[in-house]
Design a protein around this motif. Structure first.
Motif, PDB file in Angstrom:
ATOM      1  N   ALA A 203       4.083   9.579  -9.243  1.00 25.07           N
ATOM      2  CA  ALA A 203       5.031   9.082 -10.202  1.00 25.07           C
ATOM      3  C   ALA A 203       4.532   8.975 -11.651  1.00 25.07           C
ATOM      4  CB  ALA A 203       5.476   7.724  -9.768  1.00 25.07           C
ATOM      5  N   GLY A 204       3.225   9.148 -11.582  1.00 23.53           N
ATOM      6  CA  GLY A 204       2.362   8.941 -13.110  1.00 23.53           C
ATOM      7  C   GLY A 204       1.973   7.723 -13.259  1.00 23.53           C
ATOM      8  N   ALA A 205       1.994   6.947 -12.089  1.00 20.10           N
ATOM      9  CA  ALA A 205       1.395   5.619 -11.964  1.00 20.10           C
ATOM     10  C   ALA A 205      -0.038   5.611 -11.804  1.00 20.10           C
ATOM     11  CB  ALA A 205       2.181   4.844 -10.986  1.00 20.10           C
ATOM     12  N   SER A 206      -0.446   4.373 -11.678  1.00 20.23           N
ATOM     13  CA  SER A 206      -1.782   4.131 -11.457  1.00 20.23           C
ATOM     14  C   SER A 206      -2.097   3.127  -9.983  1.00 20.23           C
ATOM     15  CB  SER A 206      -2.791   3.870 -12.479  1.00 20.23           C
ATOM     16  OG  SER A 206      -2.371   2.415 -12.913  1.00 20.23           O
ATOM     17  N   VAL A 207      -3.249   3.226  -9.652  1.00 20.44           N
ATOM     18  CA  VAL A 207      -3.491   2.185  -8.249  1.00 20.44           C
ATOM     19  C   VAL A 207      -4.676   1.198  -8.551  1.00 20.44           C
ATOM     20  CG1 VAL A 207      -4.830   3.965  -7.308  1.00 20.44           C
ATOM     21  CG2 VAL A 207      -3.700   2.319  -5.685  1.00 20.44           C
ATOM     22  N   VAL A 208      -4.506   0.147  -8.007  1.00 19.55           N
ATOM     23  CA  VAL A 208      -5.685  -0.896  -7.969  1.00 19.55           C
ATOM     24  C   VAL A 208      -5.993  -0.970  -6.249  1.00 19.55           C
ATOM     25  CG1 VAL A 208      -6.645  -3.196  -8.330  1.00 19.55           C
ATOM     26  CG2 VAL A 208      -5.109  -1.949  -9.840  1.00 19.55           C
ATOM     27  N   LEU A 209      -7.412  -0.129  -5.993  1.00 20.16           N
ATOM     28  CA  LEU A 209      -7.521   0.030  -4.509  1.00 20.16           C
ATOM     29  C   LEU A 209      -8.672  -1.199  -4.235  1.00 20.16           C
ATOM     30  CD1 LEU A 209      -8.093   3.720  -4.006  1.00 20.16           C
ATOM     31  CD2 LEU A 209      -6.529   2.309  -3.044  1.00 20.16           C
ATOM     32  N   CYS A 210      -8.474  -1.887  -3.246  1.00 20.63           N
ATOM     33  CA  CYS A 210      -9.383  -2.921  -3.035  1.00 20.63           C
ATOM     34  C   CYS A 210      -9.678  -2.808  -1.500  1.00 20.63           C
ATOM     35  CB  CYS A 210      -8.374  -4.485  -3.049  1.00 20.63           C
ATOM     36  SG  CYS A 210      -7.802  -4.673  -4.523  1.00 20.63           S
ATOM     37  N   ARG A 211     -11.221  -2.665  -1.483  1.00 17.32           N
ATOM     38  CA  ARG A 211     -11.938  -2.705  -0.263  1.00 17.32           C
ATOM     39  C   ARG A 211     -12.437  -4.119   0.144  1.00 17.32           C
ATOM     40  NH1 ARG A 211     -17.641  -0.120   1.434  1.00 17.32           N
ATOM     41  NH2 ARG A 211     -17.068   0.590   3.606  1.00 17.32           N
ATOM     42  N   HIS A 212     -12.333  -4.457   1.248  1.00 19.21           N
ATOM     43  CA  HIS A 212     -12.551  -5.818   1.858  1.00 19.21           C
ATOM     44  C   HIS A 212     -11.867  -6.824   1.073  1.00 19.21           C
ATOM     45  CE1 HIS A 212     -16.737  -3.660   2.672  1.00 19.21           C
ATOM     46  NE2 HIS A 212     -15.986  -3.788   3.747  1.00 19.21           N
ATOM     47  N   LEU A 213     -10.501  -6.680   0.807  1.00 21.53           N
ATOM     48  CA  LEU A 213      -9.762  -7.565   0.384  1.00 21.53           C
ATOM     49  C   LEU A 213      -9.565  -8.992   1.041  1.00 21.53           C
ATOM     50  CD1 LEU A 213      -8.163  -7.961  -2.306  1.00 21.53           C
ATOM     51  CD2 LEU A 213      -5.969  -6.821  -1.139  1.00 21.53           C
TER      52      LEU A 213
ATOM     53  N   ARG B 194       1.540  -0.272 -11.970  1.00 21.59           N
ATOM     54  CA  ARG B 194       0.218  -0.398 -11.572  1.00 21.59           C
ATOM     55  C   ARG B 194       0.309  -1.053 -10.168  1.00 21.59           C
ATOM     56  NH1 ARG B 194      -4.888   0.731 -13.237  1.00 21.59           N
ATOM     57  NH2 ARG B 194      -5.496  -1.320 -13.228  1.00 21.59           N
ATOM     58  N   LEU B 195       0.028  -0.179  -9.231  1.00 21.21           N
ATOM     59  CA  LEU B 195       0.301  -0.870  -7.792  1.00 21.21           C
ATOM     60  C   LEU B 195      -1.145  -1.347  -7.074  1.00 21.21           C
ATOM     61  CD1 LEU B 195       1.953  -0.867  -5.286  1.00 21.21           C
ATOM     62  CD2 LEU B 195       1.501   1.341  -4.842  1.00 21.21           C
ATOM     63  N   LEU B 196      -1.267  -2.320  -6.710  1.00 21.80           N
ATOM     64  CA  LEU B 196      -2.397  -2.980  -5.775  1.00 21.80           C
ATOM     65  C   LEU B 196      -2.253  -2.715  -4.225  1.00 21.80           C
ATOM     66  CD1 LEU B 196      -4.538  -5.917  -6.725  1.00 21.80           C
ATOM     67  CD2 LEU B 196      -3.828  -5.825  -4.229  1.00 21.80           C
ATOM     68  N   THR B 197      -3.322  -2.111  -3.633  1.00 19.75           N
ATOM     69  CA  THR B 197      -3.153  -2.032  -2.070  1.00 19.75           C
ATOM     70  C   THR B 197      -4.471  -2.328  -1.702  1.00 19.75           C
ATOM     71  OG1 THR B 197      -2.878  -0.314  -0.308  1.00 19.75           O
ATOM     72  CG2 THR B 197      -3.731   0.484  -2.478  1.00 19.75           C
ATOM     73  N   GLY B 198      -4.477  -2.818  -0.477  1.00 23.47           N
ATOM     74  CA  GLY B 198      -5.762  -3.167   0.486  1.00 23.47           C
ATOM     75  C   GLY B 198      -5.837  -2.442   1.553  1.00 23.47           C
TER      76      GLY B 198
END
Length: 272
Positions: free
Chosen positions: A222-232, A199-203
């Motif tokens: 990679a078969g992974a998932s992402v936590v996308l953050c707007r206005h982080l 689980r990758l978090l990116t801003g």
């Protein structure tokens, strides 16, 4: 990772075959408090609908473009993948030539009117709401896309050697073919230590390859998932720490103040 994947659309098909129910994108907007989670299956369904709109109603086809995303917002992965499915390259650069098709957020409508072709507007309202009054000269994404078909097949096969993506603009511009994009996404996934279940978090936004890779393509490869953050940058350190814990984040990258590139990633877990 599926070694036979050669186009961006292949990456999504492989993910759909492997585990359609797993989360792919969890989106936060720290200006509004919004949280939306899309499984692989739900994301793929919206991509199919968007692709059908592009190919059927907007007559998009390989050789067109490039299409332009304005601004390159971090939660517009559906449109990026829709263009890839049709075979139309997308340009998120600073100063692309007047395009045949532009997708614009509400703050760049005047700039997008320079496009003499098709124009689509994204309201960016909570829960995916439409514009109260559609902007003149634009189709409303939330009006046009939902009624499209749930399955998509391109009229022409997408060529892995054809242009797929232009990001950055100017001296920092990156241009990739479909096969080149897949290869680079795999390399970035390895560099970030991503594996199935990560689980990758990116801003970051999609305005650079680093943002687009971390926010969509590397996790997908990679078969992974992402936590996308707007206005982080509007989230406190305590809010970010709670999010990392509650979302079971295994790594972070491209956070405000440190968006120079994937090499500057801060991996907080082992990717397992």
């Amino acid at each position: 990772m599926n070694a036979s994947d050669r186009t961006p659309a292949d990456l999504l098909r492989s993910a759909l075959t492997a585990d359609p129910g797993r989360p792919l994108i969890t989106f936060y907007d720290d200006a509004t408090g919004e949280r939306v989670e899309l499984s692989v299956a739900t994301f793929a369904n919206w991509v199919a609908k968007t692709s059908n709109l592009l190919q059927g109603d907007l007559a998009a086809e390989p050789g067109d473009g490039p299409a332009v995303l304005r601004p390159p917002m971090c939660h517009c992965g559906v449109w990026v993948k829709g263009w890839a499915s049709v075979g139309v390259p997308v340009d998120t650069g600073a100063d692309p030539p007047p395009p045949d098709l532009v997708v614009s957020g509400p703050d760049t409508l005047e700039e997008a009117r320079a496009c003499g072709g098709e124009r689509v507007a994204l309201a960016l309202r909570r829960l995916g709401g439409r514009f109260p009054q559609p902007p003149a000269g634009f189709a409303d994404n939330r009006v046009e896309v939902p009624g499209q078909g749930d399955r998509f097949a391109p009229f022409s096969p997408v060529d892995p050697a054809g242009p797929a993506l232009v990001v950055g603009g100017g001296a920092g511009e990156t241009a990739l073919t479909g096969a080149g994009l897949v290869e680079r996404a795999r390399a970035d996934a390895d560099r970030l230590g991503l594996a199935p279940g990560s689980r990758l978090l990116t801003g970051a936004s999609y305005g650079s390859w680093e943002g687009l890779s971390a926010g969509l393509y590397a996790p997908l490869a990679a078969g992974a998932s992402v936590v996308l953050c707007r206005h982080l940058d509007q989230a406190s350190d305590e809010q970010l720490a709670r999010r990392i814990e509650s979302e079971r984040v295994t790594g972070t990258t491209l956070l405000p103040g440190g968006e120079a590139g994937l090499e500057d990633s801060s991996i907080t877990g082992d990717g397992a």
